[in-house]
Design a protein around this motif. Structure first.
Motif, short mmCIF file in Angstrom:
data_model
loop_
_atom_site.label_atom_id
_atom_site.label_comp_id
_atom_site.label_asym_id
_atom_site.label_seq_id
_atom_site.Cartn_x
_atom_site.Cartn_y
_atom_site.Cartn_z
N GLY A 51 13.84 1.01 0.58
CA GLY A 51 15.00 1.56 -0.12
C GLY A 51 15.57 0.58 -1.12
N ALA A 52 16.28 1.09 -2.13
CA ALA A 52 16.89 0.23 -3.15
C ALA A 52 18.41 0.30 -3.02
CB ALA A 52 16.47 0.69 -4.54
N VAL A 53 19.07 -0.84 -3.23
CA VAL A 53 20.52 -0.92 -3.21
C VAL A 53 20.95 -1.45 -4.57
CG1 VAL A 53 22.53 -2.01 -2.15
CG2 VAL A 53 20.55 -1.34 -0.73
N VAL A 54 21.75 -0.66 -5.30
CA VAL A 54 22.16 -1.06 -6.64
C VAL A 54 23.68 -1.21 -6.67
CG1 VAL A 54 21.92 -0.60 -9.11
CG2 VAL A 54 20.25 0.37 -7.50
N ARG A 55 24.14 -2.43 -6.97
CA ARG A 55 25.59 -2.65 -7.08
C ARG A 55 26.01 -2.53 -8.53
NH1 ARG A 55 25.89 -8.24 -4.74
NH2 ARG A 55 23.74 -8.28 -5.42
N ASP A 56 27.33 -2.55 -8.78
CA ASP A 56 27.84 -2.34 -10.15
C ASP A 56 27.26 -1.06 -10.73
OD1 ASP A 56 29.50 -4.65 -10.52
OD2 ASP A 56 27.65 -5.84 -10.59
#
Ligand SMILES: Cc1cc2nc3c(=O)[nH]c(=O)nc-3n(C[C@H](O)[C@H](O)[C@H](O)COP(=O)(O)OP(=O)(O)OC[C@H]3O[C@@H](n4cnc5c(N)ncnc54)[C@H](O)[C@@H]3O)c2cc1C
Length: 382
Positions: free
Chosen positions: A162-167
């Motif tokens: 899975g990918a976690v993208v902040r901002d």
């Protein structure tokens, strides 16, 4: 556009836990508006696991989460739980409320006892017995390591691809064929088969981006502050002491006490700040019922507990918007219930029924369905 199976909006406990569950057999991308995950409510909680707290279905989700927290998957640090016995006390004249709480929970929660005032003072040396009509004791209550729990879910999600993208604030959501186009503030557009709305206090606003009617979520501000212990009292090992009528609670915390006025002030979603008037009121209530001699206040903060009117969670697909799933309304219980709620939410995204072990505890997807009776803004059509 490369298609992702599921985009999860929000990187608090609700978002990371459901994303982790879904990533077992789906491609998942989690989008968080802030530069730090868990910056809002999840990072501001009192970190308790209380099986006598909340309505019957909240209690069921909490109890069903205990095994996970006691023996989590290998990717989690451990232990996630530490002993923190709980005394829900009744002020004088409120003994009937303690009886009611005891009757509602005794058969369900291990070891629950109805204590008289002298017994409360025995387990809680700082309680003023003469101010109380006893209380309810939950010896198996726990403190949660919220940071380790949140981190474990994030690491588990990444390990599963899975990918976690902040901002990555979601600014637009558009139904497109069988799925959704999700636009973030940097104008990136992602195509997803399904969207999970786990935006905490902002969940109705995220729904509005998708043209989905609100569920009537009300963010309620709750303040927390720290006090020093009185001379000669070591907080370590003492129980949490909470008014079952919600005038305040105190919890031993790093050499002092974490206190809350248990305030519930309706607000718009925002970066919450402590309410000084509520702190002053709580100090008075603490000093009426304890010998803690609360005076000087150290660090303080606040967070938003978001509820729909019946105080149940909102989980599942919105019938007006195929592929748009809610994971909202966790109120004051989102962390202690996360393992079970995430499994239920993920089952609903997969089009499955309530997991059997949860159903056996009385958890029912119909009770948390987004368009159940009483949900939404009164007078507004869906
Ligand atoms: C003082 C206090 C004490 C508490 N004590 C306890 C306790 O002891 N035990 C317990 O179980 N629970 C407790 N709670 C409740 C618990 O903290 C919440 O139920 C839980 O944290 C809610 O998690 P969430 O992920 O829904 O919300 P949040 O943690 O607020 O996460 C939502 C996220 O969505 C993001 N977001 C919003 N809009 C967008 C967008 N457009 N695009 C991308 N991202 C977006 C936000 O930035 C945020 O990070 C307490 C709460 C408070 C305030």
């Amino acid at each position: 556009l490369a298609e992702i199976d599921v985009v999860v909006v929000g990187g608090g406990i609700a978002g990371v836990s459901i994303a982790y569950e879904l990533s077992a057999d789906r491609s998942v991308t989690l989008l968080e508006a802030e530069s730090t995950l868990a910056y809002h409510t999840t990072g501001r909680s009192a970190a308790t696991f209380l099986e006598t707290y909340g309505g019957p279905d909240i209690r069921a989700l909490t109890a069903a989460s205990r095994d996970f927290y006691e023996d989590p998957p290998a990717v989690f640090d451990r232990p996630l739980l530490r002993p923190l016995p709980l005394v829900f006390f009744a002020r004088r004249g409120r003994g009937a409320a303690a009886d009611e709480l005891y009757e509602a929970t005794a058969g369900m929660v291990a070891g629950v006892e109805r204590l008289d005032a002298a017994q409360v003072a025995e387990v809680t040396p700082f309680a003023r017995a003469d101010a109380l009509d006893g209380g309810v004791f939950e010896p198996g209550a726990r403190e949660l390591d919220v940071h380790a729990i949140h981190q474990g879910y994030v690491k588990g999600l990444r390990d599963r691809g899975g990918a976690v993208v902040r901002d990555a604030r979601v600014t637009a959501l558009r139904a497109d064929g069988d799925g959704w186009l999700v636009t973030t503030a940097d104008r990136t557009v992602r195509a997803a088969g399904a969207v999970v709305n786990a935006a905490g206090a902002w969940a109705d606003l995220v729904a509005a981006l998708a043209g989905v009617a609100p569920v009537g979520l009300r963010p309620l501000l709750r303040t927390v502050f720290l006090i020093e212990p009185p001379v000669g009292l070591a907080p370590r090992g003492l129980p949490m002491f909470a008014d079952l009528d919600d005038s305040f609670y105190v919890k031993p915390e790093s050499g002092g006490f974490l206190c809350s006025p248990a305030d519930e002030t309706p607000v718009e979603p925002h970066d919450a700040r402590a309410d000084e008037v509520e702190i002053a009121r709580a100090i008075e209530a603490i000093n009426e019922t304890t010998t803690l001699a609360a005076r000087s206040v150290g660090h303080r903060w606040a967070g938003l507990r978001s509820f729909v009117p019946d105080r149940r969670f909102v989980l599942g697909e919105d019938p007006a918007a195929p592929g748009f799933f809610w994971c909202a309304g966790q109120g004051g219980y989102g962390i202690q219930t996360a393992p079970a709620a995430a499994r239920l939410g993920a089952a609903l995204v997969r089009g499955e029924r309530t997991p059997a072990d949860l159903a056996a505890r009385g958890v029912d997807a119909a009770l948390v369905a987004p368009r159940r009776p009483g949900i939404g803004i009164p007078g507004e059509a869906h």
